[in-house]
Design a protein around this motif. Structure first.
Motif, short mmCIF file in Angstrom:
data_model
loop_
_atom_site.label_atom_id
_atom_site.label_comp_id
_atom_site.label_asym_id
_atom_site.label_seq_id
_atom_site.Cartn_x
_atom_site.Cartn_y
_atom_site.Cartn_z
N LEU A 1 0.84 -1.19 0.00
CA LEU A 1 0.00 0.00 0.00
C LEU A 1 0.88 1.24 0.00
CD1 LEU A 1 -1.44 0.84 3.53
CD2 LEU A 1 0.14 -1.04 3.19
N LEU A 2 0.29 2.36 -0.39
CA LEU A 2 0.93 3.66 -0.27
C LEU A 2 0.35 4.35 0.96
CD1 LEU A 2 0.80 4.93 -3.97
CD2 LEU A 2 2.77 3.99 -2.76
N VAL A 3 1.23 4.97 1.76
CA VAL A 3 0.81 5.59 3.01
C VAL A 3 1.16 7.07 2.99
CG1 VAL A 3 1.38 5.76 5.46
CG2 VAL A 3 0.81 3.55 4.47
N THR A 4 0.14 7.91 3.23
CA THR A 4 0.35 9.33 3.48
C THR A 4 -0.09 9.63 4.91
OG1 THR A 4 -1.86 9.85 2.62
CG2 THR A 4 -0.02 9.96 1.06
N GLY A 5 0.05 10.89 5.33
CA GLY A 5 -0.30 11.25 6.69
C GLY A 5 0.66 10.69 7.71
N HIS A 6 1.88 10.39 7.28
CA HIS A 6 2.87 9.75 8.14
C HIS A 6 3.65 10.76 8.99
CE1 HIS A 6 5.39 11.17 4.88
NE2 HIS A 6 4.70 10.41 4.02
N GLY A 7 3.63 12.03 8.62
CA GLY A 7 4.28 13.05 9.42
C GLY A 7 5.78 13.18 9.23
N VAL A 8 6.37 12.46 8.29
CA VAL A 8 7.81 12.54 8.04
C VAL A 8 8.07 13.67 7.04
CG1 VAL A 8 9.87 11.32 7.26
CG2 VAL A 8 8.05 10.07 8.46
N PRO A 9 8.84 14.68 7.41
CA PRO A 9 9.05 15.82 6.50
C PRO A 9 9.76 15.42 5.20
CG PRO A 9 9.73 16.37 8.75
CD PRO A 9 9.50 14.88 8.71
N ASP A 10 9.30 15.98 4.10
CA ASP A 10 9.95 15.71 2.81
C ASP A 10 11.41 16.13 2.84
OD1 ASP A 10 7.52 14.81 1.90
OD2 ASP A 10 7.04 16.63 0.76
N ASP A 11 11.72 17.23 3.52
CA ASP A 11 13.09 17.73 3.53
C ASP A 11 14.05 16.74 4.18
OD1 ASP A 11 12.20 20.00 2.30
OD2 ASP A 11 12.31 21.29 4.08
N ASP A 12 13.58 16.00 5.18
CA ASP A 12 14.45 15.03 5.84
C ASP A 12 14.83 13.90 4.90
OD1 ASP A 12 14.24 16.60 8.07
OD2 ASP A 12 13.12 15.14 9.27
N ARG A 13 13.86 13.42 4.14
CA ARG A 13 14.14 12.35 3.18
C ARG A 13 15.07 12.86 2.08
NH1 ARG A 13 8.55 10.42 1.13
NH2 ARG A 13 7.76 12.46 1.79
N ALA A 14 14.81 14.06 1.62
CA ALA A 14 15.63 14.64 0.56
C ALA A 14 17.07 14.83 1.02
CB ALA A 14 15.05 15.98 0.11
#
Length: 340
Positions: free
Chosen positions: A34-47
């Protein structure tokens, strides 16, 4: 592969939590993904992790070799040391990737377990900011994986901590996978993939990936190999073997693969962040309905790591869990008989 917004789970409203649990259960019973949103992990941290990892992968091979390890190690896994399709018992060419791997490093006090599952991580001196970024990302991934296990427990009608009572000090790995372009690796051999067809081994895998022509595919029952959908704000979640076993096969540990670099996109260069979440190594997984014998997490996982290792391609003087020369390779922890 459905899209599930898990934000209502954290909101605390019983109806919202129930809707999330129902949606997750339905996805895991069909495709296992599945694809999960609403996870609260900032995009900037992954980038930040991805950008810093690219700096490491861009280093000359002789520099990266200072951190070389083989499968299960902490550091750089060079191209040619891993063949995931071998976990299915087939002969397979090595996967077309390189990896920087980190993992759980909180010792238990048991030297047999600690030497194999909880050794210190290794950080490249040439990219000093990588450590902080990865530690932050791993913390977020572990929190998300535990939330998913709690959601799953509620979906099964169990106590919320049914699974997480076994993740007090679990093994886990973050593989930062680099898929080099076709212009660098050359034409793949017959049957060679960026990652060959396999199932994952643990509980949940949390994947942050980049879209591309050499894409993720899932072997969906009744449909065959299907391109996995992509959303930049979503994590791709899938079930591993131990969690599937634990649910008596209710949740699917589904085969998947990453296509080789494609001639139509010869310069495509991708980086994926793959978090494999497992269990406390001494956990005995009891299949629901006693559909199969119980297994100890440590034995199952270590056996799978051994299967996907390409021994003939291991770098010279590489240690299993450390880049320090002369240190013996850590042995597989001894089998501990299940209490009766």
């Amino acid at each position: 592969m459905p899209l599930v917004d898990i934000a209502p789970w954290a909101g605390g409203d019983p109806a919202g939590r129930e809707s999330v649990a129902t949606a997750v259960d339905a996805a895991l019973r069909t495709s296992g993904f599945l694809l999960v949103t609403g996870h609260g992990v900032p995009d900037d941290d992954r980038a930040a992790v991805r950008d810093l990892a690219r700096r490491f992968f861009a280093l000359p091979d002789d520099v990266k070799a200072r951190y070389a390890v083989t499968v299960g190690g902490r550091g750089w896994l060079p191209p040619g040391v891993e063949a995931n399709a071998a976990a299915e018992g087939v002969t397979s060419p090595p996967d077309l990737k390189e990896t920087y791997a980190v993992g759980a490093d909180t010792p238990t006090g048991d030297p047999d377990l600690d030497g194999f599952w909880f050794p210190p991580n290794v950080w490249p001196d040439e990219v000093p900011d990588l450590r902080a970024a990865v530690v932050r990302h791993v913390g977020a991934m572990r929190a998300l994986a535990d939330d998913l296990l709690r959601i799953g427990a509620v979906a099964l009608g169990r106590d919320e901590d049914f699974f997480t009572r076994h993740t007090g000090n679990p093994s886990y790995t973050l593989n930062i996978n680099h898929y080099p372009p076709l212009t660098e690796v050359g034409r793949p051999t017959h049957g060679q993939f960026r990652i060959g067809a396999h199932t994952d081994f643990g509980t949940f895998t949390v994947l942050d990936r980049e879209p591309g022509a050499g894409r993720l595919q899932v072997d969906v029952p009744g449909h065959g190999w299907v391109d996995a959908p992509y959303r930049p704000d979503a994590f791709t979640i899938n079930v591993g073997d131990l969690l599937s076993l634990w649910t008596g096969g209710r949740w699917r540990s589904t085969r998947h693969r990453v296509l080789p670099p494609q001639a139509a996109a010869p310069d495509e260069d991708l980086v994926s962040l793959v978090f494999f979440y497992e269990l406390d190594p001494d956990t005995w997984v009891e299949p629901a309905g006693h559909a199969a014998p119980p297994v100890r997490a440590a034995e199952y996982l270590a056996g799978k790591l051994a299967q996907i290792t390409v021994p003939s391609a291991a770098p010279q003087n590489v240690q299993h869990r450390s880049r320090r020369p002369g240190r013996p390779q850590a042995a597989l922890p001894p089998l501990r008989r299940r209490p009766v």
